[in-house]
Design an enzyme around this catalytic site. Structure first.
Site, mmCIF file in Angstrom:
data_model
loop_
_atom_site.group_PDB
_atom_site.id
_atom_site.type_symbol
_atom_site.label_atom_id
_atom_site.label_comp_id
_atom_site.label_asym_id
_atom_site.label_seq_id
_atom_site.Cartn_x
_atom_site.Cartn_y
_atom_site.Cartn_z
ATOM 1 N N THR A 49 -1.748 5.305 2.792
ATOM 2 C CA THR A 49 -2.789 4.402 2.708
ATOM 3 C C THR A 49 -2.953 3.570 3.849
ATOM 4 O OG1 THR A 49 -2.959 4.530 0.417
ATOM 5 C CG2 THR A 49 -4.169 2.858 1.263
ATOM 6 N N LEU A 81 0.903 -1.134 -0.098
ATOM 7 C CA LEU A 81 -0.030 0.049 -0.202
ATOM 8 C C LEU A 81 0.878 0.969 -0.058
ATOM 9 C CD1 LEU A 81 -2.803 -0.774 2.811
ATOM 10 C CD2 LEU A 81 -2.916 -1.040 0.252
ATOM 11 N N ASP A 82 0.323 2.476 -0.571
ATOM 12 C CA ASP A 82 1.022 3.455 -0.620
ATOM 13 C C ASP A 82 1.427 3.971 0.988
ATOM 14 O OD1 ASP A 82 0.815 3.690 -3.244
ATOM 15 O OD2 ASP A 82 -0.489 5.427 -3.110
ATOM 16 N N LEU A 83 2.536 4.857 1.248
ATOM 17 C CA LEU A 83 2.796 5.402 2.377
ATOM 18 C C LEU A 83 1.481 5.830 3.448
ATOM 19 C CD1 LEU A 83 5.196 6.217 4.359
ATOM 20 C CD2 LEU A 83 5.116 8.487 3.444
#
Length: 266
Positions: free
Chosen positions: A82, A78-80
């Site tokens: 998220t 997942l993105d940082l």
């Protein structure tokens, strides 16, 4: 590692990291964790297990004990900024099998996001191809010559400035959900990279503060992976997202009752 995670979380104002259950499921072959926002899952080649180790370090102590001596393989990222569900394999064979499942798009991932404005109509599909932004290496952008990208979406509830949206990506491009929403004119609340600090236009001080969470309010809410037992998992909405919804006047339970799932969740 634990002290570093605590410092990171404190600096981002996300103090509920240690106050809630984050080990969603633990089996013999895999574990499902609820990732806090602000925790990086970047995986340097020289340290292939670093991201999984950071994820486990962010667990409450009692849950961390359960994974302390286990082999850990991150299946997806997942993105940082998220939050939400992340799958970890507990042996190399399971990692190979589960990574293949994700690569073949057999797993279904469902996200929730608080976005600026009111998407119209109330549900639909974004199909714009995406490619790197050559002016800013941090960003992706809609690009007719880019790679195909498909996102289905449904509005669950709307308030004066924002809407709660369910999203299920049919492809897995970098920043896909964030770029598709921003291109449609509805960037994720808190996503300054793609939307800018729009909370500054909100006149009510308490609401403006809740809509400035220090991260994009995008949450990996539900996950279904065929072949696993159980195969369906859910992560509750984190504190900052719940706080923003309350401030905006969006009651969470009625909103979720309006959601009609994609085929794999029926």
């Amino acid at each position: 590692a634990e002290d570093g995670i605590r410092d990171l979380v404190r600096s981002r104002g996300l103090g509920d990291v240690y106050k809630r259950q984050r080990l969603v499921h633990l089996g013999d072959r895999f574990a499902v964790l609820d990732k806090p926002a602000g925790l990086s899952l970047a995986t340097p080649r020289r340290e292939p297990g670093a991201a999984a180790a950071r994820l486990v370090a962010a667990l409450p102590p009692a849950e961390r004990e359960l994974l302390a001596a286990r082999e850990l393989h991150l299946v997806h990222r997942l993105d940082l900024s998220t939050s939400g569900l992340v799958l970890i394999a507990l042996d190399a064979d399971s990692h190979r099998e589960l990574a293949g499942c994700f690569a073949r798009r057999e797993a279904t991932k469902l996200y929730a996001a608080l976005v600026w404005g009111h998407p119209r109509p109330h549900e639909g599909r974004y199909e714009s191809p995406l490619g790197p932004d050559r002016q800013d290496r941090r960003r992706m952008r809609v690009d007719a010559t880019g790679r195909p990208a498909v996102t289905d979406w449904q509005v669950l509830a709307a308030a004066r400035h924002v809407a709660l949206v369910a999203l299920w990506p049919r492809s897995g491009r970098t920043h896909q959900l964030r770029v598709h929403l921003a291109a449609a004119g509805h960037p994720v609340v808190g996503d300054d990279l793609y939307g800018g600090p729009r909370h500054r236009a909100v006149r009510e001080p308490a609401l403006a503060a809740a809509l400035d969470p220090g991260r994009s309010l995008l949450h990996a809410w539900r996950l279904e992976v065929p072949g696993l037992e159980p195969s369906r998992f859910e992560a509750p909405f984190p504190y900052d997202l719940r706080k923003a919804l309350t401030a905006a006047g969006i009651p969470l339970a009625p909103a979720l009752e309006l959601w009609h799932p994609p085929r794999k969740f029926t």
